[in-house]
Design a protein around this motif. Structure first.
Motif, PDB file in Angstrom:
ATOM      1  N   ARG A 150       0.824  -1.213   0.000  1.00 12.12           N
ATOM      2  CA  ARG A 150       0.000   0.000   0.000  1.00 12.12           C
ATOM      3  C   ARG A 150       0.853   1.255   0.000  1.00 12.12           C
ATOM      4  O   ARG A 150       0.635   2.182  -0.789  1.00 12.12           O
ATOM      5  N   GLY A 151       1.859   1.298   0.873  1.00 10.22           N
ATOM      6  CA  GLY A 151       2.731   2.467   0.931  1.00 10.22           C
ATOM      7  C   GLY A 151       3.492   2.687  -0.358  1.00 10.22           C
ATOM      8  O   GLY A 151       3.583   3.813  -0.864  1.00 10.22           O
ATOM      9  N   LEU A 152       4.051   1.605  -0.922  1.00  8.34           N
ATOM     10  CA  LEU A 152       4.831   1.710  -2.153  1.00  8.34           C
ATOM     11  C   LEU A 152       3.983   2.179  -3.329  1.00  8.34           C
ATOM     12  O   LEU A 152       4.429   3.001  -4.143  1.00  8.34           O
ATOM     13  N   CYS A 153       2.761   1.664  -3.435  1.00  9.51           N
ATOM     14  CA  CYS A 153       1.915   1.957  -4.599  1.00  9.51           C
ATOM     15  C   CYS A 153       1.267   3.336  -4.519  1.00  9.51           C
ATOM     16  O   CYS A 153       1.186   4.050  -5.527  1.00  9.51           O
ATOM     17  N   ILE A 154       0.789   3.732  -3.350  1.00  9.41           N
ATOM     18  CA  ILE A 154       0.087   5.014  -3.227  1.00  9.41           C
ATOM     19  C   ILE A 154       1.030   6.183  -3.469  1.00  9.41           C
ATOM     20  O   ILE A 154       0.671   7.178  -4.108  1.00  9.41           O
ATOM     21  N   VAL A 155       2.257   6.083  -2.988  1.00  5.55           N
ATOM     22  CA  VAL A 155       3.208   7.190  -3.125  1.00  5.55           C
ATOM     23  C   VAL A 155       3.893   7.175  -4.498  1.00  5.55           C
ATOM     24  O   VAL A 155       4.432   8.195  -4.937  1.00  5.55           O
ATOM     25  N   PHE A 156       3.851   6.036  -5.199  1.00  2.00           N
ATOM     26  CA  PHE A 156       4.602   5.856  -6.445  1.00  2.00           C
ATOM     27  C   PHE A 156       4.370   6.959  -7.484  1.00  2.00           C
ATOM     28  O   PHE A 156       5.329   7.427  -8.113  1.00  2.00           O
ATOM     29  N   PRO A 157       3.143   7.429  -7.734  1.00  2.00           N
ATOM     30  CA  PRO A 157       2.945   8.460  -8.774  1.00  2.00           C
ATOM     31  C   PRO A 157       3.517   9.835  -8.418  1.00  2.00           C
ATOM     32  O   PRO A 157       3.771  10.643  -9.315  1.00  2.00           O
ATOM     33  N   ILE A 158       3.717  10.125  -7.136  1.00  2.00           N
ATOM     34  CA  ILE A 158       4.073  11.483  -6.719  1.00  2.00           C
ATOM     35  C   ILE A 158       5.392  11.972  -7.326  1.00  2.00           C
ATOM     36  O   ILE A 158       5.444  13.089  -7.847  1.00  2.00           O
ATOM     37  N   PRO A 159       6.483  11.198  -7.307  1.00  2.26           N
ATOM     38  CA  PRO A 159       7.719  11.700  -7.927  1.00  2.26           C
ATOM     39  C   PRO A 159       7.563  11.987  -9.421  1.00  2.26           C
ATOM     40  O   PRO A 159       8.141  12.961  -9.936  1.00  2.26           O
ATOM     41  N   PHE A 160       6.787  11.158 -10.125  1.00  2.00           N
ATOM     42  CA  PHE A 160       6.602  11.359 -11.571  1.00  2.00           C
ATOM     43  C   PHE A 160       5.733  12.585 -11.848  1.00  2.00           C
ATOM     44  O   PHE A 160       5.972  13.319 -12.811  1.00  2.00           O
ATOM     45  N   LEU A 161       4.726  12.805 -11.003  1.00  2.00           N
ATOM     46  CA  LEU A 161       3.907  14.006 -11.162  1.00  2.00           C
ATOM     47  C   LEU A 161       4.722  15.262 -10.873  1.00  2.00           C
ATOM     48  O   LEU A 161       4.487  16.321 -11.482  1.00  2.00           O
ATOM     49  N   THR A 162       5.674  15.166  -9.975  1.00  2.00           N
ATOM     50  CA  THR A 162       6.497  16.321  -9.595  1.00  2.00           C
ATOM     51  C   THR A 162       7.601  16.575 -10.611  1.00  2.00           C
ATOM     52  O   THR A 162       7.962  17.728 -10.874  1.00  2.00           O
ATOM     53  N   HIS A 175      12.678  23.012   4.429  1.00  2.00           N
ATOM     54  CA  HIS A 175      13.064  21.982   5.388  1.00  2.00           C
ATOM     55  C   HIS A 175      14.467  21.448   5.118  1.00  2.00           C
ATOM     56  O   HIS A 175      15.123  21.845   4.156  1.00  2.00           O
ATOM     57  N   SER A 176      14.875  20.513   5.953  1.00  2.00           N
ATOM     58  CA  SER A 176      16.201  19.908   5.820  1.00  2.00           C
ATOM     59  C   SER A 176      16.152  18.629   4.992  1.00  2.00           C
ATOM     60  O   SER A 176      17.118  17.874   4.957  1.00  2.00           O
ATOM     61  N   TYR A 177      15.055  18.390   4.350  1.00  2.00           N
ATOM     62  CA  TYR A 177      14.853  17.226   3.494  1.00  2.00           C
ATOM     63  C   TYR A 177      13.705  17.557   2.552  1.00  2.00           C
ATOM     64  O   TYR A 177      13.065  18.615   2.681  1.00  2.00           O
ATOM     65  N   CYS A 178      13.432  16.660   1.602  1.00  2.00           N
ATOM     66  CA  CYS A 178      12.445  16.952   0.556  1.00  2.00           C
ATOM     67  C   CYS A 178      11.063  16.428   0.930  1.00  2.00           C
ATOM     68  O   CYS A 178      10.865  15.209   1.064  1.00  2.00           O
ATOM     69  N   LEU A 179      10.134  17.333   1.118  1.00  2.00           N
ATOM     70  CA  LEU A 179       8.723  17.013   1.313  1.00  2.00           C
ATOM     71  C   LEU A 179       7.949  17.415   0.066  1.00  2.00           C
ATOM     72  O   LEU A 179       8.246  18.442  -0.554  1.00  2.00           O
ATOM     73  N   HIS A 180       6.945  16.629  -0.273  1.00  2.00           N
ATOM     74  CA  HIS A 180       6.178  16.892  -1.491  1.00  2.00           C
ATOM     75  C   HIS A 180       5.571  18.290  -1.495  1.00  2.00           C
ATOM     76  O   HIS A 180       5.719  19.052  -2.455  1.00  2.00           O
ATOM     77  N   GLN A 181       4.902  18.658  -0.409  1.00  2.00           N
ATOM     78  CA  GLN A 181       4.233  19.956  -0.356  1.00  2.00           C
ATOM     79  C   GLN A 181       5.215  21.116  -0.376  1.00  2.00           C
ATOM     80  O   GLN A 181       4.885  22.227  -0.795  1.00  2.00           O
ATOM     81  N   ASP A 182       6.445  20.867   0.067  1.00  2.00           N
ATOM     82  CA  ASP A 182       7.469  21.900   0.063  1.00  2.00           C
ATOM     83  C   ASP A 182       8.072  22.073  -1.332  1.00  2.00           C
ATOM     84  O   ASP A 182       8.408  23.192  -1.737  1.00  2.00           O
ATOM     85  N   VAL A 183       8.195  20.986  -2.092  1.00  2.00           N
ATOM     86  CA  VAL A 183       8.794  21.042  -3.422  1.00  2.00           C
ATOM     87  C   VAL A 183       7.845  21.656  -4.436  1.00  2.00           C
ATOM     88  O   VAL A 183       8.252  22.508  -5.250  1.00  2.00           O
ATOM     89  N   ILE A 184       6.572  21.267  -4.423  1.00  2.00           N
ATOM     90  CA  ILE A 184       5.656  21.723  -5.476  1.00  2.00           C
ATOM     91  C   ILE A 184       5.342  23.210  -5.382  1.00  2.00           C
ATOM     92  O   ILE A 184       4.919  23.820  -6.370  1.00  2.00           O
ATOM     93  N   ARG A 185       5.559  23.822  -4.218  1.00  2.00           N
ATOM     94  CA  ARG A 185       5.294  25.258  -4.123  1.00  2.00           C
ATOM     95  C   ARG A 185       6.302  26.075  -4.942  1.00  2.00           C
ATOM     96  O   ARG A 185       6.090  27.265  -5.200  1.00  2.00           O
ATOM     97  N   LEU A 186       7.419  25.437  -5.359  1.00  2.00           N
ATOM     98  CA  LEU A 186       8.438  26.120  -6.147  1.00  2.00           C
ATOM     99  C   LEU A 186       8.215  25.964  -7.648  1.00  2.00           C
ATOM    100  O   LEU A 186       8.964  26.522  -8.440  1.00  2.00           O
TER     101      LEU A 186
END
Length: 323
Positions: A150-162, A175-186
Motif C-alpha cells: 500500500r505504501g509503495l503503490c500510493i506514493v509511487f505516482p508522486i515523484p513522476f507528477l512532480t 526543510h532539511s529534506y524533501c517534502l512533497h508539499q514543500d517542493v511543489i510550491r516552487l
C-alpha cells in the motif's frame, strides 16, 4: 518568472535559517538523536529476532514499527546532518524526488503498522480467547506485506507528477529534506493535480488509518469500562499505553504540519520547520524508549542480552589471563 529545467534543477535546503551561521551548534544534538533512534530501534529488532518467546504478533508488529522508524531516520539522515554538520545544503532534483518517495512511503507504512497494532490490542482485550487463532504469525506476515505494498503503490505516482514541472530560480526548500508539499510550491506551473493527489494519498493512508485507530480505541474503551473489577480494568488499559503514546507522537506533529502547510500562510516560517523535525525525529527516538520502559518482556530481554554479553566479555578476559 524565468524557470529552471528539470535536468539542471538544484534545490537549496535552508534548514533553520533563523539561526544563520549558528546552525552548526545543532549538528551534535541532531547526531545524538539519530544515534539514539538507530541504536534503540535496532536493539528492539535484534532482541525480538533473537528471543523465540517474543516472536508473537504483538512483538512482530513492534519490530515492524522499529523497522519503519529506522527507515525514516536513514532517509532523512544524509541531508539533515549534511546541512548542520558539513554545511552542504544543495540537492539535485532526482535525489530530492528519491528522498521524497521513500520518506512518504515509510511514513505511510508506519501509519499502517500503527493501525495493525491498534487492531492487535482490540482483539487481545475484546476477544482474548480467540486472539491466538485470529492473529497468527502468518496473518501478521500478510498484514505486513499489505502495509508495504500500500505504501509503495500510493506514493509511487508522486515523484513522476512532480518531475514534469519546471521550477523557478529561487529553489529554496524550507526543510532539511524533501517534502512533497514543500517542493511543489516552487513549481512554475499549475500544481493542482499534485495537490489533489497528495490530499487523496493522505486520506487513503493517514486519514483512514487514524479513523480505524479511533474506532478501535472506542471499542477498547467500551470493553474496559465494562470490566467491573478495578485491577483487570487497569491492567487491560495499561497494555495500550505504549501504543497510544506511539500514535500521539506520530499523528499530532503530522496533523499540525499539514495544517500549517495548507492554512498557516501568515505563521512564522520557523513553525513548519520545527514541526517537521519533531514529526520525523521524535517518534523514532521516543518509541523504543517507551516500549523498553513500559513493556516488561522487552525490558527483561534487553537486560538479558546485554547481561549475557557482559558475562561473555568477562569470561574471555579470564581465559586470556589464565593463558
Amino acid at each position: 518568472m524565468a524557470g529552471t529545467g528539470n535536468a539542471s534543477a538544484i534545490f537549496t535546503m535552508i534548514g533553520i535559517s533563523e539561526l544563520g551561521d549558528d546552525q552548526i551548534f545543532l549538528a551534535f544534538p541532531l547526531f545524538v538523536l539519530y544515534a539514539i533512534a538507530l541504536l534503540g530501534n535496532t536493539t528492539i529488532l535484534l532482541v525480538i529476532k533473537r528471543e523465540e518467546s517474543l516472536q508473537e504478533p504483538m512483538y512482530i508488529l513492534l519490530s515492524m514499527l522499529s523497522f519503519t522508524d529506522i527507515s525514516v531516520s536513514l532517509t532523512t539522515l544524509p541531508t539533515v546532518l549534511g546541512i548542520f554538520w558539513f554545511n552542504h545544503n544543495q540537492i539535485y532534483l532526482e535525489s530530492c524526488l528519491t528522498q521524497m518517495y521513500f520518506l512518504h512511503t515509510f511514513a505511510a507504512m508506519e501509519s499502517g503498522v500503527l493501525v495493525a497494532m491498534a487492531v492487535d490490542r482490540l482483539i487481545a482485550i475484546c476477544d482474548p480467547l480467540r486472539y491466538s487463532t485470529i492473529l497468527t504469525n502468518s496473518v501478521i506476515a500478510k498484514v505486513g506485506l499489505v502495509i508495504a505494498i500500500r505504501g509503495l503503490c500510493i506514493v509511487f505516482p508522486i515523484p513522476f507528477l512532480t518531475r514534469r514541472f519546471t521550477f523557478c530560480k529561487s529553489l529554496f526548500l524550507s526543510h532539511s529534506y524533501c517534502l512533497h508539499q514543500d517542493v511543489i510550491r516552487l513549481a512554475c506551473a499549475d500544481t493542482r493535480v499534485n495537490s489533489f493527489y497528495g490530499l487523496i494519498a493522505v486520506l487513503l493512508t493517514k486519514g483512514m488509518d487514524s479513523m480505524f485507530i479511533i474506532i478501535s480505541y472506542g471499542m477498547i474503551l467500551r470493553t474496559v469500562l465494562g470490566i467491573k473489577a478495578n485491577d483487570p480494568r487497569v491492567k487491560a488499559f495499561s497494555t495500550c499505553v505504549c501504543h497510544i503514546c506511539a500514535v500521539l507522537l506520530f499523528y499530532i506533529p503530522l496533523i499540525g504540519l499539514s495544517v500549517v502547510h495548507r492554512f498557516g500562510k501568515h505563521a512564522s516560517p520557523l513553525l513548519p520547520v520545527l514541526m517537521a523535525d519533531v514529526y520525523l525525529l521524535v517518534p523514532p527516538v521516543i518509541n523504543p524508549v517507551i516500549y523498553s520502559i513500559k513493556t516488561k518482556q522487552i525490558r527483561q530481554k534487553i537486560l538479558k542480552v546485554f547481561g549475557d554479553r557482559k558475562i561473555r566479555i568477562l569470561d574471555n578476559r579470564v581465559v586470556t589471563i589464565k593463558l
